[in-house]
Motif scaffolding. Sequence first.
Motif, mmCIF file in Angstrom:
data_model
loop_
_atom_site.group_PDB
_atom_site.id
_atom_site.type_symbol
_atom_site.label_atom_id
_atom_site.label_comp_id
_atom_site.label_asym_id
_atom_site.label_seq_id
_atom_site.Cartn_x
_atom_site.Cartn_y
_atom_site.Cartn_z
ATOM 1 N N ASP A 227 42.655 4.674 37.928
ATOM 2 C CA ASP A 227 41.102 4.523 37.709
ATOM 3 C C ASP A 227 40.677 3.139 37.399
ATOM 4 O O ASP A 227 39.553 2.911 37.939
ATOM 5 C CB ASP A 227 40.928 5.552 36.554
ATOM 6 C CG ASP A 227 41.095 6.848 37.071
ATOM 7 O OD1 ASP A 227 41.072 7.350 38.204
ATOM 8 O OD2 ASP A 227 41.320 7.713 35.992
ATOM 9 N N LEU A 228 41.675 2.276 36.820
ATOM 10 C CA LEU A 228 41.097 0.939 36.609
ATOM 11 C C LEU A 228 41.012 0.217 37.805
ATOM 12 O O LEU A 228 40.239 -0.700 38.062
ATOM 13 C CB LEU A 228 41.951 0.508 35.542
ATOM 14 C CG LEU A 228 42.005 0.834 34.062
ATOM 15 C CD1 LEU A 228 43.132 0.109 33.155
ATOM 16 C CD2 LEU A 228 40.743 0.512 33.380
ATOM 17 N N VAL A 229 41.965 0.403 38.620
ATOM 18 C CA VAL A 229 41.888 -0.478 39.985
ATOM 19 C C VAL A 229 40.710 0.040 40.848
ATOM 20 O O VAL A 229 40.225 -0.823 41.461
ATOM 21 C CB VAL A 229 43.328 0.253 40.897
ATOM 22 C CG1 VAL A 229 43.070 -0.426 42.373
ATOM 23 C CG2 VAL A 229 44.416 -0.621 39.966
ATOM 24 N N THR A 230 40.416 1.446 40.758
ATOM 25 C CA THR A 230 39.298 1.601 41.373
ATOM 26 C C THR A 230 37.930 1.140 41.089
ATOM 27 O O THR A 230 37.064 0.735 41.787
ATOM 28 C CB THR A 230 39.040 3.428 41.496
ATOM 29 O OG1 THR A 230 40.176 3.875 41.883
ATOM 30 C CG2 THR A 230 37.896 3.871 42.359
ATOM 31 N N PHE A 231 37.964 1.310 39.692
ATOM 32 C CA PHE A 231 36.786 0.571 38.982
ATOM 33 C C PHE A 231 36.742 -0.961 39.303
ATOM 34 O O PHE A 231 35.705 -1.377 39.596
ATOM 35 C CB PHE A 231 36.839 0.854 37.390
ATOM 36 C CG PHE A 231 35.780 0.037 36.782
ATOM 37 C CD1 PHE A 231 34.531 0.502 36.658
ATOM 38 C CD2 PHE A 231 36.128 -0.991 35.993
ATOM 39 C CE1 PHE A 231 33.590 -0.180 36.055
ATOM 40 C CE2 PHE A 231 35.151 -1.903 35.271
ATOM 41 C CZ PHE A 231 33.989 -1.335 35.249
ATOM 42 N N ASP A 232 37.833 -1.664 39.030
ATOM 43 C CA ASP A 232 37.899 -2.947 39.625
ATOM 44 C C ASP A 232 37.460 -3.215 40.813
ATOM 45 O O ASP A 232 36.705 -4.290 41.294
ATOM 46 C CB ASP A 232 39.296 -3.479 39.437
ATOM 47 C CG ASP A 232 39.360 -5.038 39.477
ATOM 48 O OD1 ASP A 232 38.750 -5.603 38.928
ATOM 49 O OD2 ASP A 232 40.129 -5.246 40.596
ATOM 50 N N ASN A 233 37.960 -2.471 41.688
ATOM 51 C CA ASN A 233 37.557 -2.447 43.358
ATOM 52 C C ASN A 233 35.990 -2.163 43.564
ATOM 53 O O ASN A 233 35.289 -3.150 44.307
ATOM 54 C CB ASN A 233 38.475 -1.646 44.151
ATOM 55 C CG ASN A 233 39.920 -2.199 44.187
ATOM 56 O OD1 ASN A 233 40.107 -3.427 44.179
ATOM 57 N ND2 ASN A 233 40.820 -1.353 44.705
ATOM 58 N N ALA A 234 35.635 -0.988 43.074
ATOM 59 C CA ALA A 234 34.348 -0.501 43.359
ATOM 60 C C ALA A 234 33.157 -1.275 42.348
ATOM 61 O O ALA A 234 31.956 -1.399 42.831
ATOM 62 C CB ALA A 234 34.105 0.804 43.282
ATOM 63 N N GLY A 235 33.760 -1.653 41.114
ATOM 64 C CA GLY A 235 32.535 -1.938 40.151
ATOM 65 C C GLY A 235 32.559 -3.382 39.877
ATOM 66 O O GLY A 235 31.667 -4.140 40.440
ATOM 67 N N VAL A 236 33.722 -4.018 39.561
ATOM 68 C CA VAL A 236 33.689 -5.442 39.056
ATOM 69 C C VAL A 236 33.695 -6.027 40.678
ATOM 70 O O VAL A 236 33.002 -7.037 40.700
ATOM 71 C CB VAL A 236 35.209 -5.676 38.339
ATOM 72 C CG1 VAL A 236 35.213 -7.358 38.127
ATOM 73 C CG2 VAL A 236 35.091 -4.874 37.055
ATOM 74 N N ASP A 237 34.943 -5.640 41.299
ATOM 75 C CA ASP A 237 34.626 -6.500 42.750
ATOM 76 C C ASP A 237 33.325 -6.402 43.463
ATOM 77 O O ASP A 237 33.048 -7.278 44.149
ATOM 78 C CB ASP A 237 35.774 -6.126 43.570
ATOM 79 C CG ASP A 237 37.269 -6.619 43.264
ATOM 80 O OD1 ASP A 237 36.962 -7.625 42.063
ATOM 81 O OD2 ASP A 237 38.126 -6.280 43.363
ATOM 82 N N GLY A 238 32.925 -4.960 43.278
ATOM 83 C CA GLY A 238 31.577 -4.729 43.927
ATOM 84 C C GLY A 238 30.362 -5.522 43.433
ATOM 85 O O GLY A 238 29.516 -6.110 44.428
ATOM 86 N N ALA A 239 30.338 -5.543 42.191
ATOM 87 C CA ALA A 239 29.342 -6.377 41.680
ATOM 88 C C ALA A 239 29.568 -7.977 42.116
ATOM 89 O O ALA A 239 28.546 -8.747 42.581
ATOM 90 C CB ALA A 239 29.288 -6.394 40.181
ATOM 91 N N VAL A 240 30.627 -8.396 41.906
ATOM 92 C CA VAL A 240 30.778 -9.761 42.528
ATOM 93 C C VAL A 240 30.446 -10.090 43.796
ATOM 94 O O VAL A 240 29.832 -11.038 44.165
ATOM 95 C CB VAL A 240 32.384 -10.197 42.062
ATOM 96 C CG1 VAL A 240 32.658 -11.772 42.534
ATOM 97 C CG2 VAL A 240 32.454 -10.395 40.568
#
Length: 623
Positions: A564-577
């Motif tokens: 879930d952290l990886v998904t959040f990182d990809n979709a959330g953090v990376d998505g925002a950046v």
Amino acid sequence: MFSLLWLVIALPALGAAVLLLGGRRTDAWGHLLGVATVAGSFVLSLVAFVGLLGRGADDRAFTQHLYTWIEAGGFRVEASLLYDPLSALFLLLITGVGALIHLYSVGYMAHDPRRRRFFAYLNLFVAAMLVLVLADDYVVLFLGWEGVGLASYLLIGFWQHKPSAAVAAKKAFVVNRVGDLGMALGIMLMFATFGSTAFAEVSRVATEATDGVLTALGLLLLLAACGKSAQVPLQSWLLDAMEGPTPVSALIHAATMVTAGVYLVVRSNFIYENAPVAQTAVVVVGAVTLLWGAVIGCAKDDIKKALAGSTMSQIGYMMLAAGLGVAGYAFAIFHLLTHGFFKANMFLGAGSVMHGMDDDVDMRHYGALQKAMPVTFLTFAMGYLAIIGFPGFSGFWSKDKIIEAGFEDNLVAGLAALLGAGITAFYMTRLMLMTFFGEKRWEKGVHPHESPKVMTVPLIVLAALSVLGGVMLLGDWIVGFLAPVVGEAEHHTPAVPPIVMTLVVVAVVAVGVATAWLLVGRREVPRTAPQRVSVFTRAARADLYGDAINEALFMRPGDRFVGDLVTFDNAGVDGAVNGTAAAFGGMSGRMRRWQNGFVRSYALSVLVGALVVLVAMLAVNLA
């Protein structure tokens, strides 16, 4: 003499360095250097011990300052060695039993092409363990603690060409890191609370901390102890660790590494004496583990894994005693020492059996070995009688004292210890019957034979210690010797007379032996383990589902959490950046259209701008 304590550590450390850096040039004599360095440390430890005995009870603590290791602001760690009655006994155990195991390894590893490297790892382990027990500061202790973890990883996975050995080493390393996290957090909390991590300073100001802080400290250190000493819930690595060479099992899983947790609790007595909740937790962990390991030992056909379950159980006895406070600290160390003698004896005896049986570890393929391997049989029998608590042998004195102390403190703890004694008698008698008695069940082409003297001499010495180790209790010597470190219990008349308790324990042990004789000794042992067994046997064969529990409670949820952290990182953090970058990229693309390079366009832009400014100024004036 005490000023030379650093040499006790330096000798095996130097041996490890020479053997690892010297390469193949040291192959011919590397094993001899490995034995000599540990034997030298034992001689120094013995001389220091004699010197300590010559001092008064109030003058049996010596600190040798080496140098200032860390100095950063208010954080200061001195690299100093603490030699007192507790560390003195551990030095004798580590170097004495360690030297015998090194000598045994000369024969056991004689044909291994990497023997020199094996002895280097053994030396490295001994040096790290000596740092652990000689440290006078928790940070220095942690240095040895981690060194022991590294060396055990290298030794358990020494035969890394076997996938099972590589996996076992990794498992031991990872599980121990969980415990190490407890140690690291405990040290941080210690410094934040007391401003120091030195034993003396923490001991002096421990009572000034709140109950919550002391309880947290005690529980964090207990977590660390559970990792190193294979106590529930961090016990799962110990049985898999039997994939390492048998001398590793004797050194790490009988006399040294698994006792580090007990040492930590006893050394931290000034914390646990002021944290009754954490102290009770130690008793609970010890009681649960001593039964857990004993039950596992009842169903194992692998001789080393049966002994590993036994080790888990016996360490549980020590933890239980340590959790009883002043009334049990000395007995925890007493049993730790006697266990080091008889369990190292039996592990090395198991290695001797394997040596004569073409490395077969399945006891169902043994039988009738008492005549083919008489020295191994007799020495192993001494360890067997010691561990079951046969009257007069070392385990009789040490284990009975723990059972007595358990009943004095808490009925449940006493009953758990008593039940464990009966189960121990059962599984150890089962092991003896399946290995040395009954009919021959040998594989074709196997010709059992006695091991060479370089392997049997250590067995004889350890067998003698298994018999005579109880002398440390004469006149309550070990209790008085350790009193300056752990305190002295108040003398009172026990509720149950010791002779009555002894008779009860002996009777329970006799029932365990008789049960094993009825179920194993009087029946033919099948060469293949029966598949139709009770649910209890099935659970014991599966290590009481310890791995399944860890997988269900920790590994799977942890795996999902990380996913879930990886998904959040990809979709959330990376998505925002990435989205922000894309937005600015689009804006810059559009703005680039304004920069077309034509002078007339720029002139028109200037004109339009000037007109806008002019109109704005007129509007302001008219207003």
